[in-house]
Scaffold this motif. Structure first.
Motif, PDB file in Angstrom:
ATOM      1  N   PHE A  46       1.036  -1.133  -0.047  1.00 46.85           N
ATOM      2  CA  PHE A  46      -0.108   0.017   0.033  1.00 46.85           C
ATOM      3  C   PHE A  46       0.796   1.260   0.106  1.00 46.85           C
ATOM      4  O   PHE A  46       0.380   2.253  -0.557  1.00 46.85           O
ATOM      5  N   ARG A  47       2.054   1.328   0.835  1.00 43.90           N
ATOM      6  CA  ARG A  47       2.867   2.322   1.036  1.00 43.90           C
ATOM      7  C   ARG A  47       3.727   2.825  -0.267  1.00 43.90           C
ATOM      8  O   ARG A  47       4.338   3.697  -0.575  1.00 43.90           O
ATOM      9  N   VAL A  48       3.838   1.627  -1.465  1.00 44.21           N
ATOM     10  CA  VAL A  48       4.671   2.182  -2.678  1.00 44.21           C
ATOM     11  C   VAL A  48       4.343   3.273  -3.399  1.00 44.21           C
ATOM     12  O   VAL A  48       3.101   3.162  -3.623  1.00 44.21           O
ATOM     13  N   PRO A  49       5.226   4.046  -3.625  1.00 42.37           N
ATOM     14  CA  PRO A  49       4.926   5.462  -4.383  1.00 42.37           C
ATOM     15  C   PRO A  49       4.441   5.187  -5.731  1.00 42.37           C
ATOM     16  O   PRO A  49       4.973   4.149  -6.341  1.00 42.37           O
ATOM     17  N   PHE A  54       2.926   9.627  -3.110  1.00 42.97           N
ATOM     18  CA  PHE A  54       3.345   9.162  -2.022  1.00 42.97           C
ATOM     19  C   PHE A  54       2.047   8.671  -0.790  1.00 42.97           C
ATOM     20  O   PHE A  54       1.235   9.690  -0.828  1.00 42.97           O
ATOM     21  N   PHE A  55       2.066   7.259  -0.486  1.00 48.72           N
ATOM     22  CA  PHE A  55       0.941   7.287   0.185  1.00 48.72           C
ATOM     23  C   PHE A  55       1.273   7.029   1.712  1.00 48.72           C
ATOM     24  O   PHE A  55       2.463   6.557   2.145  1.00 48.72           O
ATOM     25  N   MET A  77       7.115   8.887   7.430  1.00 47.11           N
ATOM     26  CA  MET A  77       7.786   8.216   6.614  1.00 47.11           C
ATOM     27  C   MET A  77       7.719   8.455   5.053  1.00 47.11           C
ATOM     28  O   MET A  77       8.723   8.707   4.368  1.00 47.11           O
ATOM     29  N   ALA A  78       6.509   8.903   4.579  1.00 45.71           N
ATOM     30  CA  ALA A  78       6.307   9.326   3.569  1.00 45.71           C
ATOM     31  C   ALA A  78       6.943  10.562   2.894  1.00 45.71           C
ATOM     32  O   ALA A  78       7.297  10.807   1.990  1.00 45.71           O
ATOM     33  N   ALA A  79       6.775  11.398   3.993  1.00 46.19           N
ATOM     34  CA  ALA A  79       7.302  12.957   3.917  1.00 46.19           C
ATOM     35  C   ALA A  79       9.190  12.716   3.684  1.00 46.19           C
ATOM     36  O   ALA A  79       9.551  13.296   2.753  1.00 46.19           O
ATOM     37  N   GLU A  80       9.750  11.725   4.278  1.00 47.00           N
ATOM     38  CA  GLU A  80      10.952  11.484   4.076  1.00 47.00           C
ATOM     39  C   GLU A  80      11.446  11.031   2.681  1.00 47.00           C
ATOM     40  O   GLU A  80      12.085  11.186   2.224  1.00 47.00           O
ATOM     41  N   GLU A  81      10.444  10.197   2.244  1.00 44.81           N
ATOM     42  CA  GLU A  81      10.639   9.355   0.811  1.00 44.81           C
ATOM     43  C   GLU A  81      10.301  10.332  -0.153  1.00 44.81           C
ATOM     44  O   GLU A  81      11.179  10.613  -1.053  1.00 44.81           O
TER      45      GLU A  81
END
Length: 109
Positions: A46-49, A54-55, A77-81
């Motif tokens: 679910f988290r894969v951009p 970004f999710f 975590m999404a903000a960091e990615e």
């Protein structure tokens, strides 16, 4: 309105959807929950951009699924990615080797 302040020259959205979780009879603001037989890597999938999208959210947290803490930590975590993707793109455009020192503001509105 918030995005217009951040990006004053941005085009208007082509389409958008407003969710009404609190009044939706099928959810009523509910959180996700694990079901028997759920694949162990589902939250990671679910988290894969997707491109530059970004999710985050409690359903993307493998450690704290179904909780506010999971939603918050997955947002960090999404903000960091996202920040790492922007820095990678910046280095690619600028042709720089090595780490770049670029200030980046990630807003939690």
């Amino acid at each position: 309105m918030q995005l217009k302040r951040i990006f004053p020259n941005a085009m208007a959205p082509v389409q958008y959807l407003v969710s009404r979780w609190g009044s939706d009879g099928n959810s009523l603001g509910s959180y996700s929950y694990d079901v028997v037989g759920k694949p162990h890597d589902l939250s990671e999938r679910f988290r894969v951009p997707v491109d530059n999208l970004f999710f985050a959210g409690e359903a993307t947290s493998s450690s704290f699924a179904g909780s506010v803490h999971g939603a918050y930590s997955s947002g960090l975590m999404a903000a960091e990615e996202c920040m790492m993707r922007v820095l990678d793109l910046f280095q690619l455009v600028m042709g720089e080797e090595g780490p770049a020192s670029v200030p980046l503001l990630i807003s939690r509105l």
